[in-house]
Design a protein around this motif. Structure first.
Motif, PDB file in Angstrom:
ATOM      1  N   VAL A 101      29.117  24.603   0.950  1.00 42.27           N
ATOM      2  CA  VAL A 101      28.832  25.955   1.275  1.00 42.27           C
ATOM      3  C   VAL A 101      29.870  27.076   0.775  1.00 42.27           C
ATOM      4  O   VAL A 101      30.323  27.650   0.445  1.00 42.27           O
ATOM      5  N   ASP A 102      30.445  26.867   2.163  1.00 43.30           N
ATOM      6  CA  ASP A 102      32.003  27.690   2.682  1.00 43.30           C
ATOM      7  C   ASP A 102      32.349  27.509   1.486  1.00 43.30           C
ATOM      8  O   ASP A 102      33.562  28.276   0.948  1.00 43.30           O
ATOM      9  N   ALA A 103      32.848  26.351   0.891  1.00 46.06           N
ATOM     10  CA  ALA A 103      33.914  25.865  -0.200  1.00 46.06           C
ATOM     11  C   ALA A 103      33.772  26.603  -1.281  1.00 46.06           C
ATOM     12  O   ALA A 103      34.239  27.334  -1.901  1.00 46.06           O
ATOM     13  N   GLY A 104      32.451  27.045  -1.111  1.00 47.55           N
ATOM     14  CA  GLY A 104      30.963  28.141  -2.821  1.00 47.55           C
ATOM     15  C   GLY A 104      30.504  27.382  -3.338  1.00 47.55           C
ATOM     16  O   GLY A 104      30.252  27.982  -4.294  1.00 47.55           O
ATOM     17  N   ALA A 105      30.291  26.117  -3.525  1.00 47.79           N
ATOM     18  CA  ALA A 105      29.049  25.764  -3.578  1.00 47.79           C
ATOM     19  C   ALA A 105      27.545  26.506  -3.856  1.00 47.79           C
ATOM     20  O   ALA A 105      27.803  26.975  -2.590  1.00 47.79           O
ATOM     21  N   ASP A 106      26.440  26.753  -4.720  1.00 53.16           N
ATOM     22  CA  ASP A 106      25.462  27.966  -4.772  1.00 53.16           C
ATOM     23  C   ASP A 106      24.600  26.454  -3.841  1.00 53.16           C
ATOM     24  O   ASP A 106      24.349  26.060  -4.492  1.00 53.16           O
ATOM     25  N   TYR A 107      23.693  27.028  -2.682  1.00 56.91           N
ATOM     26  CA  TYR A 107      22.712  26.380  -2.480  1.00 56.91           C
ATOM     27  C   TYR A 107      21.311  26.973  -2.374  1.00 56.91           C
ATOM     28  O   TYR A 107      20.693  27.539  -2.370  1.00 56.91           O
ATOM     29  N   HIS A 108      21.279  26.265  -2.718  1.00 57.79           N
ATOM     30  CA  HIS A 108      18.656  25.872  -3.079  1.00 57.79           C
ATOM     31  C   HIS A 108      18.203  25.024  -2.843  1.00 57.79           C
ATOM     32  O   HIS A 108      18.382  23.572  -2.168  1.00 57.79           O
ATOM     33  N   VAL A 109      17.249  26.508  -1.855  1.00 63.46           N
ATOM     34  CA  VAL A 109      16.696  24.444  -1.649  1.00 63.46           C
ATOM     35  C   VAL A 109      15.334  24.200  -1.756  1.00 63.46           C
ATOM     36  O   VAL A 109      14.211  25.719  -2.556  1.00 63.46           O
ATOM     37  N   GLY A 110      15.010  23.785  -2.703  1.00 60.25           N
ATOM     38  CA  GLY A 110      13.616  23.259  -3.180  1.00 60.25           C
ATOM     39  C   GLY A 110      13.219  21.598  -3.745  1.00 60.25           C
ATOM     40  O   GLY A 110      14.562  20.938  -3.201  1.00 60.25           O
ATOM     41  N   THR A 111      12.759  21.629  -4.378  1.00 60.02           N
ATOM     42  CA  THR A 111      12.139  19.471  -5.387  1.00 60.02           C
ATOM     43  C   THR A 111      12.443  20.063  -5.616  1.00 60.02           C
ATOM     44  O   THR A 111      11.479  20.561  -7.009  1.00 60.02           O
ATOM     45  N   PHE A 112      13.679  18.207  -6.320  1.00 55.92           N
ATOM     46  CA  PHE A 112      13.141  18.348  -8.309  1.00 55.92           C
ATOM     47  C   PHE A 112      11.976  18.240  -8.903  1.00 55.92           C
ATOM     48  O   PHE A 112      11.515  17.602  -8.553  1.00 55.92           O
ATOM     49  N   LEU A 113      12.115  18.647  -9.856  1.00 61.48           N
ATOM     50  CA  LEU A 113      10.635  19.113 -10.852  1.00 61.48           C
ATOM     51  C   LEU A 113      11.289  17.458 -11.951  1.00 61.48           C
ATOM     52  O   LEU A 113      10.552  16.647 -12.360  1.00 61.48           O
ATOM     53  N   ARG A 114      12.331  18.021 -13.032  1.00 63.42           N
ATOM     54  CA  ARG A 114      12.795  17.499 -14.205  1.00 63.42           C
ATOM     55  C   ARG A 114      13.624  18.042 -14.399  1.00 63.42           C
ATOM     56  O   ARG A 114      14.314  18.914 -14.064  1.00 63.42           O
ATOM     57  N   ILE A 115      14.411  17.456 -15.798  1.00 60.43           N
ATOM     58  CA  ILE A 115      15.480  17.867 -15.998  1.00 60.43           C
ATOM     59  C   ILE A 115      14.811  17.646 -17.329  1.00 60.43           C
ATOM     60  O   ILE A 115      14.288  17.094 -18.107  1.00 60.43           O
ATOM     61  N   ASP A 116      15.329  19.237 -18.418  1.00 59.81           N
ATOM     62  CA  ASP A 116      14.392  19.543 -19.652  1.00 59.81           C
ATOM     63  C   ASP A 116      15.572  20.453 -20.599  1.00 59.81           C
ATOM     64  O   ASP A 116      17.098  19.870 -19.916  1.00 59.81           O
ATOM     65  N   ARG A 117      15.551  19.503 -22.153  1.00 59.20           N
ATOM     66  CA  ARG A 117      17.386  19.291 -22.731  1.00 59.20           C
ATOM     67  C   ARG A 117      16.573  20.804 -24.040  1.00 59.20           C
ATOM     68  O   ARG A 117      17.276  20.234 -25.156  1.00 59.20           O
ATOM     69  N   ASP A 118      15.704  21.141 -23.659  1.00 59.94           N
ATOM     70  CA  ASP A 118      15.228  22.403 -25.248  1.00 59.94           C
ATOM     71  C   ASP A 118      16.322  23.050 -25.394  1.00 59.94           C
ATOM     72  O   ASP A 118      17.103  23.643 -24.701  1.00 59.94           O
ATOM     73  N   GLY A 119      16.638  22.880 -27.508  1.00 59.78           N
ATOM     74  CA  GLY A 119      17.324  24.001 -27.024  1.00 59.78           C
ATOM     75  C   GLY A 119      18.663  23.204 -27.119  1.00 59.78           C
ATOM     76  O   GLY A 119      19.553  24.112 -27.622  1.00 59.78           O
ATOM     77  N   GLY A 120      19.054  21.670 -26.893  1.00 61.61           N
ATOM     78  CA  GLY A 120      20.786  21.280 -25.984  1.00 61.61           C
ATOM     79  C   GLY A 120      20.799  21.513 -25.246  1.00 61.61           C
ATOM     80  O   GLY A 120      22.414  21.645 -24.850  1.00 61.61           O
ATOM     81  N   GLN A 121      20.254  22.650 -24.589  1.00 55.73           N
ATOM     82  CA  GLN A 121      21.050  22.999 -23.149  1.00 55.73           C
ATOM     83  C   GLN A 121      20.022  22.513 -21.746  1.00 55.73           C
ATOM     84  O   GLN A 121      19.250  22.614 -22.163  1.00 55.73           O
ATOM     85  N   THR A 122      21.676  21.656 -21.199  1.00 56.79           N
ATOM     86  CA  THR A 122      20.909  21.219 -19.428  1.00 56.79           C
ATOM     87  C   THR A 122      19.859  21.912 -18.478  1.00 56.79           C
ATOM     88  O   THR A 122      20.986  22.474 -18.539  1.00 56.79           O
ATOM     89  N   ARG A 123      19.021  21.311 -18.059  1.00 58.30           N
ATOM     90  CA  ARG A 123      18.015  22.640 -17.073  1.00 58.30           C
ATOM     91  C   ARG A 123      17.340  21.974 -16.158  1.00 58.30           C
ATOM     92  O   ARG A 123      16.820  20.890 -16.544  1.00 58.30           O
ATOM     93  N   VAL A 124      18.039  22.335 -15.373  1.00 58.47           N
ATOM     94  CA  VAL A 124      17.342  21.029 -13.955  1.00 58.47           C
ATOM     95  C   VAL A 124      16.527  22.043 -13.745  1.00 58.47           C
ATOM     96  O   VAL A 124      16.050  23.248 -13.404  1.00 58.47           O
ATOM     97  N   VAL A 125      15.105  21.184 -12.951  1.00 60.71           N
ATOM     98  CA  VAL A 125      13.546  21.788 -12.672  1.00 60.71           C
ATOM     99  C   VAL A 125      13.913  22.024 -11.693  1.00 60.71           C
ATOM    100  O   VAL A 125      13.256  20.737 -11.242  1.00 60.71           O
ATOM    101  N   TYR A 126      13.183  22.590 -10.981  1.00 61.55           N
ATOM    102  CA  TYR A 126      12.300  22.911  -9.314  1.00 61.55           C
ATOM    103  C   TYR A 126      11.787  23.078  -8.365  1.00 61.55           C
ATOM    104  O   TYR A 126      12.174  24.310  -9.476  1.00 61.55           O
ATOM    105  N   ARG A 127      11.080  23.194  -8.086  1.00 60.75           N
ATOM    106  CA  ARG A 127      10.404  23.570  -7.829  1.00 60.75           C
ATOM    107  C   ARG A 127      10.848  24.683  -5.910  1.00 60.75           C
ATOM    108  O   ARG A 127      11.144  23.928  -5.074  1.00 60.75           O
ATOM    109  N   GLU A 128      10.720  25.805  -6.221  1.00 61.65           N
ATOM    110  CA  GLU A 128      11.787  26.345  -4.651  1.00 61.65           C
ATOM    111  C   GLU A 128      10.545  26.687  -3.474  1.00 61.65           C
ATOM    112  O   GLU A 128       9.132  26.644  -3.748  1.00 61.65           O
ATOM    113  N   LYS A 129      11.525  26.190  -2.400  1.00 59.64           N
ATOM    114  CA  LYS A 129      10.664  26.223  -1.379  1.00 59.64           C
ATOM    115  C   LYS A 129       9.899  27.612  -0.668  1.00 59.64           C
ATOM    116  O   LYS A 129       8.904  27.310  -0.616  1.00 59.64           O
TER     117      LYS A 129
END
Length: 392
Positions: A101-129
């Motif tokens: 995070v200190d180097a510059g990564a955006d940190y998100h806390v949650g549980t991975f649900l799936r990867i959606d690719r509708d419309g040709g775009q990859t999206r990681v879907v998660y449930r925010e804690k």
């Protein structure tokens, strides 16, 4: 739009995220938080050097390893010209995440649900804690570093379910003062079928605390009872228990780490835990680094086949060591008689020196070919029963 979303904030995922950010990429690091993996916590000097880990992250420095056989034979192996560092994962993992995070990564806390690719775009879907809501992280690539029961691997990589596992369980206890059975600068490894019929038990010092645990691939073994028996045999039954943790540990790297389009696995999700020893932290961090390298190459070239670089780079350096360790486990962990012979073999000074040279430097040492020949002959003699396990 992130270049890469890294799923999992353990040593592998945190390393991958930090490496990618430092190479100029936009990265999201998604982690569940709150889970501590059962782990002896040993890290070799090469890890500290390669990944810039300083002494202030260590809870102890070990200078001796004690091998204990089924009959109680003890072989102390000194660590010459160095030490093995010990970390506590409850502190070490958050340190690595914060560094990313200190180097510059955006940190998100949650549980991975799936990867959606509708419309040709990859999206990681998660449930925010915090909110409990479903959220999305649009990205170009995904690194699945979400552990041995990887949801990313299960959903995306063919053959992921073929990895063999042992179940590991340990208890973190308040460490006693040095006594006849416990030494705060010594790791004890117990090769006894009464504790683990197919793996081993351990007592590893963590400064003010200690990790006592075992692993097995056999479902009928009661891990908690075996650990209680180990504590009793080690004179640690009366020590206060601080926490208890259990998890599966993979014992063979996957044949394929990527899905051929936008996902690559790393760490336990890719199966990179050393056979025989169960060592995982160093290899997890290396796997995170090569996964980051593969993603950077893919983003630069536009060729998804470059995701294969992760496994190729890892196996190029570590394949032989993994094969040797797997052969050792197959040969010696099958019975108490074999385990007795293995500990007997550890009396040999050549075995001791080459074992720790390989552990500290993470490569098979070729500087003393005659020592390798001698060890090979002694190993064959023990496996064929030509030499008694009682002989030293």
């Amino acid at each position: 739009m992130y270049d890469v979303v890294v799923m999992g904030g353990g040593p592998s995922g945190a390393t991958a995220a930090e490496d990618l950010v430092r190479s100029g990429h936009l990265v999201a690091l998604l982690d569940r938080e709150g889970r501590i993996k059962p782990c002896g916590g040993a890290i070799p000097p090469r890890l500290m050097q390669d990944f810039h880990i300083t002494d202030d992250q260590l809870v102890a420095k070990v200078n001796t390893a004690r091998m204990i056989s089924p009959t109680g034979r003890m072989v102390d192996i000194p660590i010459e010209n160095g030490f093995v560092g010990m970390v506590d994962r409850k502190d070490f993992d958050p340190f690595l995440r914060q560094r990313a995070v200190d180097a510059g990564a955006d940190y998100h806390v949650g549980t991975f649900l799936r990867i959606d690719r509708d419309g040709g775009q990859t999206r990681v879907v998660y449930r925010e804690k915090a909110s409990g809501e479903e959220k999305e992280l649009p990205c170009k690539l995904v690194i699945g570093a979400d552990g041995a029961r990887s949801r990313v691997g299960k959903a995306e990589v063919k053959g992921w379910d073929k990895i063999p596992y042992v179940l590991a369980y340990h208890e973190i206890i308040e460490a006693p003062e040095k006594n006849d059975v416990y030494d705060p600068v010594r790791c004890d490894v117990i090769y006894d079928g009464a504790i683990s019929p197919d793996f081993y038990g351990w007592v590893f010092p963590h400064g003010k605390s200690a990790s006592v645990g075992m692993g097995t691939g056999l479902q009928e073994v009661d891990l908690k009872k075996a650990t209680a028996d180990l504590r009793a045999a080690s004179g640690l039954s009366d020590c206060v228990t601080l926490r208890k943790e259990g998890a599966p540990i993979p014992l063979h790297p996957l044949d394929k780490w990527d899905n051929g389009k936008d996902v690559v696995l790393a760490g336990d999700a890719a199966g990179v835990v050393a056979p025989s020893s169960g060592e995982g932290i160093y290899y997890a961090m290396v796997a995170g680094r090569v996964a980051a390298t593969a993603c950077a190459a893919t983003l630069a070239s536009g060729r998804v086949k470059d995701l294969q670089l992760a496994r190729k780079l890892f196996m190029k350096e570590h394949k032989t060591v993994f094969r040797v360790l797997q052969s050792m486990q197959n040969a010696y962990y099958r019975s108490d008689n074999r385990r007795e012979r293995f500990v007997s073999l550890c009396h040999d000074i050549d075995v001791q020196r080459l074992t720790f040279e390989a552990y500290m430097n993470k490569k098979l040492v070729k500087a003393r070919p005659m020592a390798h020949i001698k060890i090979g002959i002694k190993n064959l003699a023990h496996l064929t029963g030509l030499v008694s396990a009682e002989r030293v």
